[in-house]
Scaffold this active site. Structure first.
Site, PDB file in Angstrom:
ATOM      1  N   GLU A  48       0.822  -1.212   0.000  1.00 50.84           N
ATOM      2  CA  GLU A  48       0.000   0.000   0.000  1.00 50.84           C
ATOM      3  C   GLU A  48       0.855   1.261   0.000  1.00 50.84           C
ATOM      4  O   GLU A  48       0.527   2.237  -0.666  1.00 50.84           O
ATOM      5  CB  GLU A  48      -0.963  -0.004   1.194  1.00 50.84           C
ATOM      6  CG  GLU A  48      -2.095  -1.017   1.060  1.00 50.84           C
ATOM      7  CD  GLU A  48      -2.964  -0.770  -0.175  1.00 50.84           C
ATOM      8  OE1 GLU A  48      -3.067   0.386  -0.634  1.00 50.84           O
ATOM      9  OE2 GLU A  48      -3.526  -1.749  -0.692  1.00 50.84           O
ATOM     10  N   CYS A 201     -13.698  -2.033 -15.749  1.00 48.07           N
ATOM     11  CA  CYS A 201     -14.288  -0.689 -15.803  1.00 48.07           C
ATOM     12  C   CYS A 201     -13.154   0.327 -15.929  1.00 48.07           C
ATOM     13  O   CYS A 201     -12.950   1.178 -15.083  1.00 48.07           O
ATOM     14  CB  CYS A 201     -15.126  -0.443 -14.540  1.00 48.07           C
ATOM     15  SG  CYS A 201     -16.225   0.966 -14.722  1.00 48.07           S
ATOM     16  N   CYS A 211     -18.812  -7.419 -17.672  1.00 45.23           N
ATOM     17  CA  CYS A 211     -18.767  -6.874 -16.309  1.00 45.23           C
ATOM     18  C   CYS A 211     -19.804  -7.574 -15.424  1.00 45.23           C
ATOM     19  O   CYS A 211     -20.954  -7.754 -15.841  1.00 45.23           O
ATOM     20  CB  CYS A 211     -19.070  -5.377 -16.359  1.00 45.23           C
ATOM     21  SG  CYS A 211     -19.154  -4.625 -14.722  1.00 45.23           S
TER      22      CYS A 211
HETATM   23  S1  SF4 Z   1     -21.191  -2.054 -16.719  1.00 42.43           S
HETATM   24 FE1  SF4 Z   1     -19.388  -2.438 -15.482  1.00 42.43          FE
HETATM   25  S2  SF4 Z   1     -17.676  -1.866 -16.850  1.00 42.43           S
HETATM   26 FE2  SF4 Z   1     -19.542  -0.946 -17.676  1.00 42.43          FE
HETATM   27  S3  SF4 Z   1     -19.577   1.108 -16.796  1.00 42.43           S
HETATM   28 FE3  SF4 Z   1     -20.823  -0.211 -15.499  1.00 42.43          FE
HETATM   29  S4  SF4 Z   1     -19.438  -0.869 -13.889  1.00 42.43           S
HETATM   30 FE4  SF4 Z   1     -18.180  -0.107 -15.552  1.00 42.43          FE
END
Ligand code: SF4
Length: 355
Positions: A48, A201, A211
């Site tokens: 960290e 993301c 995702c």
């Molecule tokens: S679906 Fe998942 S990758 Fe796409 S913007 Fe939302 S959190 Fe991010």
């Protein structure tokens, strides 16, 4: 969003993490964690501190090097300051390395060589702020702490389609992250959100199709993901200028100076320099025929760019510097110099050896 929905989101992310957790030298993989393997708080703390302002990719090798040289906090606490500073070279801001050593010594002297679990106690240790204390609490001790870094802010802004620009959005993003933090497996969860931000993301091209939060994500539904998080435009990073003096004695020794403890590169060895300012006044450390080198060394610190003009001189064996001290050729190790100073060396190394 109700508690059940929040629980479902955390669960879906942990399920994804069980299959896709990134391997890291300090990380206990989720399967081992479930089997009862506990992380080493020393390794987590070290990671960290190294990760403050540095990427995971850069930190991996440094972490391996440090844990090979100093396998425990007791080893690090007993280490020679200069050896730790040299091993840190390239990771940026030496104040962090100095705090690292101070912290290791406090943990040994005041906590019997065991990292405290308590958030408030962690915060009393040198170099540990609220973020690092939360990360150590969650990752090393599985405490239900909310860990919010840039990755987590981005994921929260998108998941909940929050358009308030950063930094004003921080409290709201932290609140959302806190609501999602589970009581159980908090350490894995903290690492899972970071992994999601780092691998799925991502800032420019979020891979929404794979995702684990694809279905409920508000920004994906609204088509705003790549616009988020919004940021208040930054002021342009200023440039400071300086003059670095590289003096080489007839026997190959070089003139170096220990930089003042306070300030950038504090306590580190480097080439004697002028001030770093808009228009620095020349400040040669020794009387010599200085020759300006054409190339400039450029280095970027967090708050400014530094352009160093380089002056080179050959001086006789009996030369007496006004400041700094000569380091014998066999004792001089360019690798031990901080990066900005090593860049200066790289630009003059050939010139220094050509005669
Ligand atoms: S679906 Fe998942 S990758 Fe796409 S913007 Fe939302 S959190 Fe991010």
């Amino acid at each position: 969003m109700g508690e059940t929905a929040l629980h479902d989101l955390s669960f879906a992310l942990l399920d994804w993490y069980d299959r896709h957790a990134r391997a890291m030298p300090w990380r206990v993989p989720p399967a081992d964690r479930k089997a009862g393997v506990a992380p080493d708080p020393y390794a987590i703390w070290l990671s960290e501190v190294m990760l403050q302002q540095t990427t995971v990719a850069a930190v991996r090798d440094y972490h391996r090097k440090f844990t090979a040289l100093w396998p425990s906090v007791r080893d690090l606490a007993a280490a020679d300051d200069a050896a730790v500073m040299a091993a840190w070279a390239g990771l940026g801001y030496y104040a962090r390395a100095r705090n690292l050593l101070k912290c290791a010594r406090v943990v040994v002297a005041e906590h019997g060589g065991t990292f405290p679990r308590n958030h408030a106690t962690l915060l009393t240790l040198p170099g540990i702020g609220p973020y690092t204390a939360a990360a150590i609490g969650a990752i090393a001790f599985d405490a239900p702490e909310t860990v919010v870094d840039g990755n987590v802010e981005r994921v929260m802004a998108r998941m909940f389609d929050i358009h308030t620009p950063l930094p004003a959005a921080k409290p709201e993003l932290t609140g959302r992250a806190r609501a999602l933090t589970p009581q159980h497996r908090a350490g894995d969860y903290a690492q899972a959100v970071m992994d999601l931000g780092a691998t799925i993301c991502t800032p420019r091209n979020p891979a929404c199709g794979i995702c684990p939060w694809h279905a409920p994500c508000a920004a994906r539904i609204a088509g705003t993901a790549t616009d988020l998080p919004r940021k208040t435009p930054k002021k342009k990073t200023p440039t400071r200028y300086g003059i670095a003096y590289v003096a080489r004695r007839a026997d190959g020794a070089v003139l170096l100076e220990t930089r003042p403890e306070s300030g950038l590169l504090g306590g580190m060895l480097g080439w004697p320099c002028s001030d770093w300012a808009d228009d620095p006044a020349p400040a040669p450390p020794i009387n010599a025929d200085w020759i300006a080198v054409e190339a400039q060394a450029r280095h970027t610190f967090t708050h400014f760019h530094l352009h160093l003009q380089i002056m080179l001189a050959q001086v006789p064996l009996d030369a007496q510097p006004d400041r700094g001290h000569f380091i014998a050729k066999q004792d001089f190790s360019p690798a031990a110099l901080p990066t900005a100073m090593r860049k200066v060396y790289d630009l003059v190394a050939d010139l220094m050896q050509s005669d």
